[in-house]
Motif scaffolding. Structure first.
Motif, PDB file in Angstrom:
ATOM      1  N   GLY A 164       0.875  -1.182   0.132  1.00 47.37           N
ATOM      2  CA  GLY A 164      -0.041  -0.078  -0.222  1.00 47.37           C
ATOM      3  C   GLY A 164       0.792   1.115   0.010  1.00 47.37           C
ATOM      4  N   LEU A 196       2.066   1.782  -3.563  1.00 45.87           N
ATOM      5  CA  LEU A 196       1.271   2.264  -4.654  1.00 45.87           C
ATOM      6  C   LEU A 196       0.909   3.872  -4.256  1.00 45.87           C
ATOM      7  CD1 LEU A 196      -1.459  -0.498  -4.500  1.00 45.87           C
ATOM      8  CD2 LEU A 196       0.194   0.243  -6.215  1.00 45.87           C
ATOM      9  N   VAL A 227      -6.341   6.394  -8.781  1.00 46.88           N
ATOM     10  CA  VAL A 227      -6.681   5.063  -8.612  1.00 46.88           C
ATOM     11  C   VAL A 227      -5.562   4.438  -7.705  1.00 46.88           C
ATOM     12  CG1 VAL A 227      -7.192   2.857  -9.699  1.00 46.88           C
ATOM     13  CG2 VAL A 227      -8.057   4.724 -10.614  1.00 46.88           C
ATOM     14  N   LEU A 228      -4.399   4.660  -8.001  1.00 44.78           N
ATOM     15  CA  LEU A 228      -3.164   4.127  -7.186  1.00 44.78           C
ATOM     16  C   LEU A 228      -3.323   4.688  -5.891  1.00 44.78           C
ATOM     17  CD1 LEU A 228      -0.317   4.401  -9.857  1.00 44.78           C
ATOM     18  CD2 LEU A 228      -1.714   2.122  -8.969  1.00 44.78           C
ATOM     19  N   ARG A 252      -6.022   5.820  -3.800  1.00 45.34           N
ATOM     20  CA  ARG A 252      -6.939   5.171  -3.273  1.00 45.34           C
ATOM     21  C   ARG A 252      -6.762   3.721  -2.901  1.00 45.34           C
ATOM     22  NH1 ARG A 252     -10.290   8.353  -6.828  1.00 45.34           N
ATOM     23  NH2 ARG A 252     -10.451   6.185  -8.481  1.00 45.34           N
ATOM     24  N   ALA A 253      -6.090   2.933  -3.931  1.00 50.14           N
ATOM     25  CA  ALA A 253      -5.428   1.446  -3.694  1.00 50.14           C
ATOM     26  C   ALA A 253      -4.612   1.483  -2.535  1.00 50.14           C
ATOM     27  CB  ALA A 253      -5.142   0.788  -4.911  1.00 50.14           C
ATOM     28  N   GLY A 306      -6.242   2.103   0.965  1.00 47.33           N
ATOM     29  CA  GLY A 306      -6.837   1.195   1.467  1.00 47.33           C
ATOM     30  C   GLY A 306      -5.977  -0.145   2.159  1.00 47.33           C
ATOM     31  N   LEU A 307      -4.836  -0.361   1.188  1.00 48.05           N
ATOM     32  CA  LEU A 307      -3.943  -1.591   1.514  1.00 48.05           C
ATOM     33  C   LEU A 307      -2.933  -0.981   2.676  1.00 48.05           C
ATOM     34  CD1 LEU A 307      -2.686  -2.605  -1.919  1.00 48.05           C
ATOM     35  CD2 LEU A 307      -4.380  -3.817  -0.512  1.00 48.05           C
TER      36      LEU A 307
END
Length: 257
Positions: free
Chosen positions: A156, A159, A188-189, A191-192, A195-196
């Motif tokens: 995470g 990213l 997108v990167l 948000r991902a 989250g991770l």
């Protein structure tokens, strides 16, 4: 009658009460009694003449299987020729060959061997090792939470770093198109990555808490009362290392410290 007279004449030289009674029973046709009495007389005085008389009584009583061996035994005594001829005729009358040697008695069957009882198997005493104490280094749940959480958090963070790099590249772009190309996929990167990073951090924190709890439980187990010994040692195996704990003397009471 002629055979009875012959027996009387043969036994007259040595009078024997049983022999006389047997010959009398034979002359009267009581062959079973004659055989029994003459057998007893022969047992007292084993005379070949009594053996022949006994064989005659057995044959006339219808027991050739008993009479023939008696005739053959009598012939082995080398009797007079006339009586020898009578014995051979008697064997022939019983349906057997007087010149054939007597069949040897069958050997008794060997008794079956009895196998000895098997020796009892030795009892195996199993020594059970004492239960292991709870230690943080051996806790599977702590490792299952910590290391995957750390890996997810690292991904995470990677990213999220890539998203910030693209945003920085877009701010330095010379025109609008270059700016849009640089920012392509950055949200997108981001948000991902967030989250991770949040999920991995949660797993990592849970693993650390698990290790802390297990370590506290292990210290509580170590302080529990145990068998007091003057000198004792216990091996304790950790992950990737081997530690030895020596307890040289029982713990002293707080008041004596």
């Amino acid at each position: 009658m002629m055979r009875a007279c012959f027996l009387w004449a043969a036994l007259a030289a040595e009078p024997n009460p049983d022999a006389e009674a047997g010959v009398k029973a034979f002359a009267e046709g009581r062959y079973d009694d004659a055989a029994r009495i003459l057998e007893r007389a022969y047992a007292v005085a084993p005379d070949p003449v009594l053996l022949f008389a006994w064989a005659q009584a057995e044959r006339y009583a219808g027991r050739c299987d008993v009479a023939v061996p008696l005739y053959r035994a009598y012939l082995e005594e080398e009797p007079p020729a006339d009586v020898r001829a009578l014995a051979r005729e008697a064997i022939t009358a019983c349906g057997e060959d007087p010149d054939r040697a007597a069949e040897p008695e069958p050997e008794p069957e060997p008794e079956p061997e009895v196998a000895p009882d098997p020796e009892p198997e030795p009892k195996i005493t199993r020594h059970f090792a004492p239960p292991r104490r709870h230690t943080a280094a051996r806790d599977p749940w702590g490792h299952a939470l910590t290391w995957p959480g750390l890996a997810v958090a690292v991904v995470g963070a990677g990213l999220l770093g890539e998203a910030h790099r693209r945003r920085a590249d877009g701010e330095g772009a010379p025109d609008e198109q270059a700016y849009l190309d640089a920012l392509h996929g950055a949200p997108v990167l981001s948000r991902a990555g967030i989250g991770l990073l949040a999920g991995g951090s949660a797993l990592l924190v849970a693993g650390v808490i698990r290790f802390v709890v297990v370590a506290a439980r292990g210290r509580a187990d170590a302080g529990a009362p145990a068998a007091a010994t003057a000198s004792s040692w216990q091996p304790r195996i950790g992950v990737g290392s081997l530690a030895w704990q020596f307890e040289l003397a029982p713990r002293r009471r707080r008041a004596l410290r």
